[in-house]
Motif scaffolding. Structure first.
Motif, mmCIF file in Angstrom:
data_model
loop_
_atom_site.group_PDB
_atom_site.id
_atom_site.type_symbol
_atom_site.label_atom_id
_atom_site.label_comp_id
_atom_site.label_asym_id
_atom_site.label_seq_id
_atom_site.Cartn_x
_atom_site.Cartn_y
_atom_site.Cartn_z
ATOM 1 N N LEU A 4 0.781 -1.340 0.102
ATOM 2 C CA LEU A 4 -0.028 0.026 0.169
ATOM 3 C C LEU A 4 0.775 1.157 0.060
ATOM 4 C CD1 LEU A 4 -2.502 -1.146 2.581
ATOM 5 C CD2 LEU A 4 -3.001 -0.951 0.348
ATOM 6 N N VAL A 5 0.808 2.152 -0.764
ATOM 7 C CA VAL A 5 1.518 3.341 -0.963
ATOM 8 C C VAL A 5 0.889 4.532 -1.014
ATOM 9 C CG1 VAL A 5 3.107 4.639 -2.365
ATOM 10 C CG2 VAL A 5 3.351 2.227 -2.504
ATOM 11 N N GLU A 6 0.727 5.458 0.091
ATOM 12 C CA GLU A 6 -0.038 6.660 -0.053
ATOM 13 C C GLU A 6 0.552 7.595 -0.365
ATOM 14 O OE1 GLU A 6 -0.161 3.954 4.192
ATOM 15 O OE2 GLU A 6 1.139 4.971 2.548
ATOM 16 N N SER A 7 -0.135 8.738 -0.875
ATOM 17 C CA SER A 7 0.498 10.008 -1.447
ATOM 18 C C SER A 7 -0.729 11.181 -1.245
ATOM 19 C CB SER A 7 0.429 9.711 -2.853
ATOM 20 O OG SER A 7 -0.719 9.551 -3.576
ATOM 21 N N GLY A 8 -0.156 12.431 -1.317
ATOM 22 C CA GLY A 8 -1.173 13.505 -1.408
ATOM 23 C C GLY A 8 -0.846 14.409 -0.083
ATOM 24 N N GLY A 9 -0.239 13.808 0.781
ATOM 25 C CA GLY A 9 0.033 14.668 2.215
ATOM 26 C C GLY A 9 0.946 15.967 1.703
ATOM 27 N N GLY A 10 1.047 16.984 2.759
ATOM 28 C CA GLY A 10 1.783 18.110 2.598
ATOM 29 C C GLY A 10 1.281 19.042 3.733
ATOM 30 N N LEU A 11 1.806 20.223 3.523
ATOM 31 C CA LEU A 11 1.713 21.361 4.427
ATOM 32 C C LEU A 11 0.437 22.352 3.951
ATOM 33 C CD1 LEU A 11 2.842 22.847 6.675
ATOM 34 C CD2 LEU A 11 4.272 24.280 5.013
ATOM 35 N N VAL A 12 -0.402 22.394 4.619
ATOM 36 C CA VAL A 12 -1.689 23.419 4.530
ATOM 37 C C VAL A 12 -1.996 24.116 5.753
ATOM 38 C CG1 VAL A 12 -3.435 21.432 5.252
ATOM 39 C CG2 VAL A 12 -4.029 22.921 3.674
ATOM 40 N N GLN A 13 -2.729 25.280 5.205
ATOM 41 C CA GLN A 13 -3.198 26.005 6.471
ATOM 42 C C GLN A 13 -4.318 25.642 7.246
ATOM 43 O OE1 GLN A 13 -3.133 30.020 4.622
ATOM 44 N NE2 GLN A 13 -1.024 30.423 4.848
ATOM 45 N N PRO A 14 -4.736 26.015 7.981
ATOM 46 C CA PRO A 14 -6.225 25.873 8.765
ATOM 47 C C PRO A 14 -7.070 26.257 7.798
ATOM 48 C CG PRO A 14 -4.384 26.805 10.475
ATOM 49 C CD PRO A 14 -3.746 26.805 9.152
ATOM 50 N N GLY A 15 -8.080 25.512 7.842
ATOM 51 C CA GLY A 15 -9.184 25.487 6.976
ATOM 52 C C GLY A 15 -8.933 25.161 5.322
ATOM 53 N N GLY A 16 -7.658 24.623 5.177
ATOM 54 C CA GLY A 16 -7.466 24.214 3.790
ATOM 55 C C GLY A 16 -7.771 22.866 3.734
ATOM 56 N N SER A 17 -7.516 22.280 2.379
ATOM 57 C CA SER A 17 -7.852 20.847 2.021
ATOM 58 C C SER A 17 -6.764 20.124 1.225
ATOM 59 C CB SER A 17 -9.074 20.996 0.860
ATOM 60 O OG SER A 17 -10.182 21.628 1.475
ATOM 61 N N LEU A 18 -6.881 18.748 1.391
ATOM 62 C CA LEU A 18 -6.032 17.946 1.006
ATOM 63 C C LEU A 18 -6.819 16.680 0.421
ATOM 64 C CD1 LEU A 18 -2.742 17.965 3.334
ATOM 65 C CD2 LEU A 18 -2.937 18.671 0.734
ATOM 66 N N LYS A 19 -6.132 15.984 -0.576
ATOM 67 C CA LYS A 19 -6.650 14.748 -1.061
ATOM 68 C C LYS A 19 -5.676 13.688 -0.856
ATOM 69 C CE LYS A 19 -9.019 12.361 -4.623
ATOM 70 N NZ LYS A 19 -9.766 12.403 -5.828
ATOM 71 N N LEU A 20 -5.768 12.689 0.131
ATOM 72 C CA LEU A 20 -4.726 11.583 -0.006
ATOM 73 C C LEU A 20 -5.380 10.563 -0.864
ATOM 74 C CD1 LEU A 20 -4.582 11.500 3.993
ATOM 75 C CD2 LEU A 20 -3.387 13.118 2.172
ATOM 76 N N SER A 21 -4.178 9.823 -1.433
ATOM 77 C CA SER A 21 -4.641 8.575 -2.057
ATOM 78 C C SER A 21 -3.904 7.480 -1.599
ATOM 79 C CB SER A 21 -4.483 8.882 -3.651
ATOM 80 O OG SER A 21 -5.346 9.946 -4.152
ATOM 81 N N CYS A 22 -4.274 6.224 -2.119
ATOM 82 C CA CYS A 22 -3.608 4.994 -1.571
ATOM 83 C C CYS A 22 -3.877 4.108 -2.818
ATOM 84 C CB CYS A 22 -4.355 4.396 -0.369
ATOM 85 S SG CYS A 22 -3.628 2.810 0.044
ATOM 86 N N ALA A 23 -2.486 3.711 -3.221
ATOM 87 C CA ALA A 23 -2.472 2.795 -4.363
ATOM 88 C C ALA A 23 -1.958 1.335 -3.906
ATOM 89 C CB ALA A 23 -1.368 3.177 -5.417
ATOM 90 N N PRO A 24 -2.892 0.281 -3.922
ATOM 91 C CA PRO A 24 -2.576 -1.014 -3.237
ATOM 92 C C PRO A 24 -1.935 -1.722 -4.606
ATOM 93 C CG PRO A 24 -5.308 -0.738 -3.975
ATOM 94 C CD PRO A 24 -4.352 0.550 -4.216
#
Length: 124
Positions: A4-24
């Motif tokens: 399982l390999v995750e991606s999409g993390g990072g640094l974001v300001q409060p109130g922001g959005s992120l989308k994480l993905s997982c590749a199995p």
């Protein structure tokens, strides 16, 4: 070999959005429930969200209800976690995990394979 390999993390300001993905890989993704866990600094790992193998049922921990959305695409073999209105307390290492069967479980011991995780940092 299951992986399982995750991606999409990072640094974001409060109130922001992120989308994480997982590749199995290495197993039949469409017959297993999946989950997203997070481990914040100095805290125990917690289940954030889980989804059944066909995507028709899901679970969210109270802290993220209405803010996070778990989804999966069994044709593309992808698991996602959309995170909105992020707060500093959402800062953590987020990992996807493979469930033991088609139905999701809220018990961590029901998950038998984990990714290395992707780091999410929410800070101004």
């Amino acid at each position: 070999q299951e992986k399982l390999v995750e991606s999409g993390g990072g640094l974001v300001q409060p109130g922001g959005s992120l989308k994480l993905s997982c590749a199995p890989s290495g197993f039949n993704f469409d017959i297993y429930a999946m989950g997203w866990f997070r481990r914040a600094p100095g805290k125990a790992s917690e289940l954030v969200a889980a989804i059944s193998s066909n995507g028709d049922s899901s679970y969210y921990t109270d802290a993220v209800k209405g803010l996070f959305t778990i989804s999966r695409d069994n044709d593309l073999d992808t698991l996602n976690l959309e995170m909105n209105d992020l707060r500093p307390e959402d800062t953590a290492l987020y990992s996807c995990a493979k469930g033991g069967d088609q139905r999701f479980s809220i018990e961590p011991h029901s998950y038998d394979n984990w990714g290395q995780g992707t780091k999410v940092t929410v800070t101004s």
